[in-house]
Scaffold this motif. Structure first.
Motif, PDB file in Angstrom:
ATOM      1  N   SER A 126       0.841  -1.250   0.046  1.00  0.00           N
ATOM      2  CA  SER A 126       0.086  -0.037   0.067  1.00  0.00           C
ATOM      3  C   SER A 126       0.834   1.434   0.077  1.00  0.00           C
ATOM      4  CB  SER A 126      -0.935  -0.096   1.109  1.00  0.00           C
ATOM      5  OG  SER A 126      -0.319  -0.016   2.438  1.00  0.00           O
ATOM      6  N   SER A 127       2.109   1.176  -0.492  1.00  0.00           N
ATOM      7  CA  SER A 127       3.117   2.209  -0.503  1.00  0.00           C
ATOM      8  C   SER A 127       4.062   2.228  -1.694  1.00  0.00           C
ATOM      9  CB  SER A 127       3.735   2.517   0.913  1.00  0.00           C
ATOM     10  OG  SER A 127       4.673   1.264   1.027  1.00  0.00           O
ATOM     11  N   ILE A 128       4.633   3.270  -1.930  1.00  0.00           N
ATOM     12  CA  ILE A 128       5.792   3.379  -2.951  1.00  0.00           C
ATOM     13  C   ILE A 128       6.736   4.185  -2.347  1.00  0.00           C
ATOM     14  CG2 ILE A 128       6.404   3.867  -5.125  1.00  0.00           C
ATOM     15  CD1 ILE A 128       3.510   3.838  -5.909  1.00  0.00           C
ATOM     16  N   LYS A 129       7.922   3.784  -1.980  1.00  0.00           N
ATOM     17  CA  LYS A 129       9.313   4.589  -1.708  1.00  0.00           C
ATOM     18  C   LYS A 129      10.033   4.744  -2.946  1.00  0.00           C
ATOM     19  CE  LYS A 129      10.221   1.861   1.566  1.00  0.00           C
ATOM     20  NZ  LYS A 129      11.441   1.316   2.797  1.00  0.00           N
ATOM     21  N   PHE A 130      10.627   6.117  -2.988  1.00  0.00           N
ATOM     22  CA  PHE A 130      11.529   6.228  -4.430  1.00  0.00           C
ATOM     23  C   PHE A 130      12.749   7.140  -3.926  1.00  0.00           C
ATOM     24  CE2 PHE A 130       8.549   9.903  -3.898  1.00  0.00           C
ATOM     25  CZ  PHE A 130       9.329  11.035  -4.478  1.00  0.00           C
ATOM     26  N   LYS A 152      -5.595   6.554  -5.725  1.00  0.00           N
ATOM     27  CA  LYS A 152      -6.346   5.394  -5.601  1.00  0.00           C
ATOM     28  C   LYS A 152      -5.507   4.176  -5.747  1.00  0.00           C
ATOM     29  CE  LYS A 152      -7.724   5.372 -10.484  1.00  0.00           C
ATOM     30  NZ  LYS A 152      -8.893   5.351 -11.469  1.00  0.00           N
ATOM     31  N   ASP A 153      -4.533   4.281  -6.562  1.00  0.00           N
ATOM     32  CA  ASP A 153      -3.775   3.188  -6.827  1.00  0.00           C
ATOM     33  C   ASP A 153      -2.193   3.335  -7.031  1.00  0.00           C
ATOM     34  OD1 ASP A 153      -3.495   3.897  -9.445  1.00  0.00           O
ATOM     35  OD2 ASP A 153      -5.416   2.522 -10.001  1.00  0.00           O
ATOM     36  N   HIS A 154      -1.491   2.328  -7.280  1.00  0.00           N
ATOM     37  CA  HIS A 154       0.000   2.379  -7.600  1.00  0.00           C
ATOM     38  C   HIS A 154       0.330   3.332  -8.760  1.00  0.00           C
ATOM     39  CE1 HIS A 154       0.325  -0.467  -4.411  1.00  0.00           C
ATOM     40  NE2 HIS A 154       1.708  -0.364  -4.521  1.00  0.00           N
ATOM     41  N   SER A 155      -0.652   2.987  -9.781  1.00  0.00           N
ATOM     42  CA  SER A 155      -0.487   3.872 -11.035  1.00  0.00           C
ATOM     43  C   SER A 155      -0.494   5.301 -10.792  1.00  0.00           C
ATOM     44  CB  SER A 155      -1.458   3.360 -11.951  1.00  0.00           C
ATOM     45  OG  SER A 155      -1.149   4.056 -13.430  1.00  0.00           O
ATOM     46  N   HIS A 194       2.626  -8.264  -2.919  1.00  0.00           N
ATOM     47  CA  HIS A 194       3.710  -7.348  -3.747  1.00  0.00           C
ATOM     48  C   HIS A 194       3.895  -7.497  -5.097  1.00  0.00           C
ATOM     49  CE1 HIS A 194       4.488  -7.289   0.683  1.00  0.00           C
ATOM     50  NE2 HIS A 194       4.986  -6.281   0.452  1.00  0.00           N
ATOM     51  N   ASN A 195       3.952  -8.824  -5.430  1.00  0.00           N
ATOM     52  CA  ASN A 195       4.178  -8.808  -7.183  1.00  0.00           C
ATOM     53  C   ASN A 195       3.141  -8.154  -7.930  1.00  0.00           C
ATOM     54  OD1 ASN A 195       6.316 -10.839  -6.350  1.00  0.00           O
ATOM     55  ND2 ASN A 195       5.916 -11.644  -8.177  1.00  0.00           N
ATOM     56  N   PRO A 196       1.854  -8.198  -7.705  1.00  0.00           N
ATOM     57  CA  PRO A 196       0.946  -7.547  -8.541  1.00  0.00           C
ATOM     58  C   PRO A 196       1.375  -6.038  -8.647  1.00  0.00           C
ATOM     59  CG  PRO A 196      -0.356  -9.130  -7.226  1.00  0.00           C
ATOM     60  CD  PRO A 196       1.290  -8.982  -6.559  1.00  0.00           C
ATOM     61  N   ASN A 197       1.278  -5.380  -7.453  1.00  0.00           N
ATOM     62  CA  ASN A 197       1.784  -3.846  -7.336  1.00  0.00           C
ATOM     63  C   ASN A 197       3.208  -3.775  -8.062  1.00  0.00           C
ATOM     64  OD1 ASN A 197      -0.744  -3.557  -6.133  1.00  0.00           O
ATOM     65  ND2 ASN A 197       0.301  -4.023  -4.017  1.00  0.00           N
ATOM     66  N   GLY A 198       4.173  -4.600  -7.990  1.00  0.00           N
ATOM     67  CA  GLY A 198       5.379  -4.239  -8.489  1.00  0.00           C
ATOM     68  C   GLY A 198       5.159  -4.290  -9.921  1.00  0.00           C
TER      69      GLY A 198
END
Length: 395
Positions: free
Chosen positions: A13-17, A59-62, A122-126
Motif C-alpha cells: 500500500s506504499s511506494i518509496k522512491f 487510488k492506486d499504484h499507477s 507485492h508482485n501484482p503492485n510491482g
C-alpha cells in the motif's frame, strides 16, 4: 558519465522512491506515497532545497507513480523526463528463475505475473509499477531487483523442504528468503563499519510490518526465515509466520472457506493484528500493552519469542555469532523490542547498553558484550540503483 537513476520500492500500500546521480550515489530527491487507496493517502518528498507532505486521495499504484514523476519535474531535479536514464524496481518474488537483477522484458513481466500467487501482496503492485513507467518514461531502461536474489547462496540442506522430491523438480518448491536488498545492504554496511573479522558470523534482523531474519557467513546469506513465500518465518504485522500446515485444511473445513480466503486471512488478518486485535503497527500494540491490554502484550511476547528462536537456530548454522544487526521500521526505532529480544540472548554473549539502545545508537552493545549489536538504517533503494548500473553497463 553521471546518470540519473530512479529506484522504486513498491509495497502493498506504499511506494518509496529515490532519484540518484550515479555512480556518485548522490540522492537528488527522495519520498514516499503511503496509504494508497485511501482518501487520506500521503505523498511526501525531500530535496536539498525543499520538503513537503501532502494528503490527497491516490487510488492506486499507477496514480502514485504519476505523482512521483510530476514531482521530479516540478521540484527541478529533472528538467525533462528524458533525463532519467534508468528505473529500478524491487519485485518480491523471482522464484527459481532469477538469482540476480535483470532487464525488464516481456518474459520477465510474464514471470512476475505468474509468481503473484506466491507473493499476493507485492508482485501484482510491482508489475503495475513497471507497466506505469513503460507508459510515463518509455525511453528509460527498466531493471528488476528481486527480493530473494541475495539468498541464492543458501545451501541446499537449508532451502529444501522434506516433501516428495519431485515437487522441487517440477514446481521449484523450496525456501527462497526475501528482503534481500535490505539484508544485503546492512550486512555490507556492517562489514564496512566493523571489518570482516568482527562480522564473519552475522545475523541480520529486518523488523517491520514484514519481518525476516538472515544468517550471513563471510558476507553471504546461508539461511533466511521467509520461505517459499514471504508468509513464512517470524510473526509479522499482518502475516502469521510459521504455523502447523495442518491448521490450514482444518480451518478451511471448519469455516467452510476456500484456499483463497485462507491465504487472505494468513496474509492480511494475522500476526500482531490478529493476536492483539488492536493494530498491525507495533507502536500501537506496544502502547496498548503498556495500558494493560493483555492480548496486545501477548502479541508482543509471541513476536519477540519467534525472533529469538530464529536467532538461536541461526547461531547454530553459523557456529557462533559475532554481530547482530537490527534494521527496518521496528528494528531501527523500537528500543523496547530490541531490548526484549536481547534479554534472552545472554547465553550467546549478547549484552546491550540500555542508554545507547534508547538513543538508537549505531552500536548498542555493552562494553563487556562478546557480540557486536548494531542498529543500521536500511537502504534498499541504493541496492536497486546499483543494480540498474550493473545490468545496463553489462549490455
Amino acid at each position: 558519465m553521471s546518470k540519473k537513476i530512479l529506484a522504486i520500492n513498491s509495497g502493498s500500500s506504499s511506494i518509496k522512491f529515490k532519484l540518484y546521480l550515479m555512480p556518485e550515489e548522490k540522492v537528488l530527491i527522495s519520498g514516499a506515497v503511503d496509504n494508497l487507496g485511501a482518501s487520506d493517502s500521503q505523498f511526501s518528498y525531500k530535496t536539498d532545497k525543499a520538503s513537503e507532505t501532502r494528503q490527497l486521495p491516490i487510488k492506486d499504484h499507477s496514480e502514485g507513480i504519476q505523482q512521483i514523476i510530476e514531482i521530479l519535474e516540478t521540484s527541478g531535479v529533472v528538467k525533462d523526463r528524458s533525463e532519467i536514464y534508468g528505473v529500478g524496481h524491487r519485485i518480491s518474488h523471482g522464484g527459481n528463475y532469477y538469482t540476480h537483477a535483470v532487464e525488464v522484458t516481456p518474459e520477465v513481466e510474464k514471470r512476475i505475473d505468474e509468481l503473484k500467487v506466491l507473493s499476493p501482496l507485492h508482485n501484482p503492485n510491482g508489475l503495475i509499477g513497471i507497466k506505469a513507467f513503460e507508459k510515463f518514461l518509455p525511453d528509460a531502461k527498466e531493471t528488476v531487483t528481486f527480493d530473494n536474489s541475495f539468498h541464492h547462496t543458501i545451501p541446499k540442506k537449508a532451502y529444501m523442504y522434506a516433501l516428495p522430491y519431485e515437487f522441487y523438480e517440477k514446481y521449484h518448491i523450496r525456501r527462497y528468503g526475501f528482503h534481500a536488498p535490505s539484508h544485503q545492504y546492512v550486512s555490507e554496511k556492517a562489514r564496512e563499519l566493523f571489518g570482516p573479522e568482527q562480522t564473519k558470523r552475522m545475523i541480520t534482523c529486518h523488523l517491520g510490518n514484514g519481518a525476516s531474519i538472515s544468517a550471513i557467513l563471510d558476507g553471504k546469506s546461508v539461511n533466511s526465515s521467509m520461505g517459499f513465500t514471504p508468509l513464512a518465518g517470524v510473526v509479522m504485522g499482518t502475516r502469521c509466520g510459521d504455523i502447523d500446515p495442518e491448521i490450514i485444511p482444518f480451518l478451511e473445513e471448519e469455516l467452510h472457506i476456500d484456499s483463497h480466503e485462507m491465504r487472505r486471512i494468513m496474509n492480511e488478518d494475522s500476526g500482531l493484528k490478529g493476536l492483539s486485535g488492536v493494530s498491525n503497527d507495533e507502536r500501537e500494540v506496544e502502547k496498548a500493552a503498556k495500558n494493560g491490554n493483555e492480548r496486545a502484550q501477548l502479541a508482543l511476547d509471541v513476536f519477540v519469542h519467534s525472533i529469538q528462536q530464529y536467532i538461536g537456530a541461526y547461531t547454530t548454522d553459523l557456529e557462533g555469532l559475532d554481530t547482530l544487526v537490527f534494521t527496518a521500521g521496528i528494528g531501527e526505532h523500537s528500543a523496547f523490542i530490541r531490548s526484549e529480544i536481547c534479554k534472552r540472548l545472554g547465553y550467546l554473549g549478547v549484552k546491550i547498553d540500555e542508554a545507547k539502545n534508547k538513543e538508537n545508537a549505531l552500536s548498542i552493545e555493552a562494553p563487556d558484550s562478546k557480540v557486536k549489536v548494531a542498529v543500521i538504517p536500511t537502504n534498499e533503494e541504493i541496492i536497486i540503483a546499483r543494480d540498474v548500473m550493473k545490468v545496463t553497463q553489462a549490455q
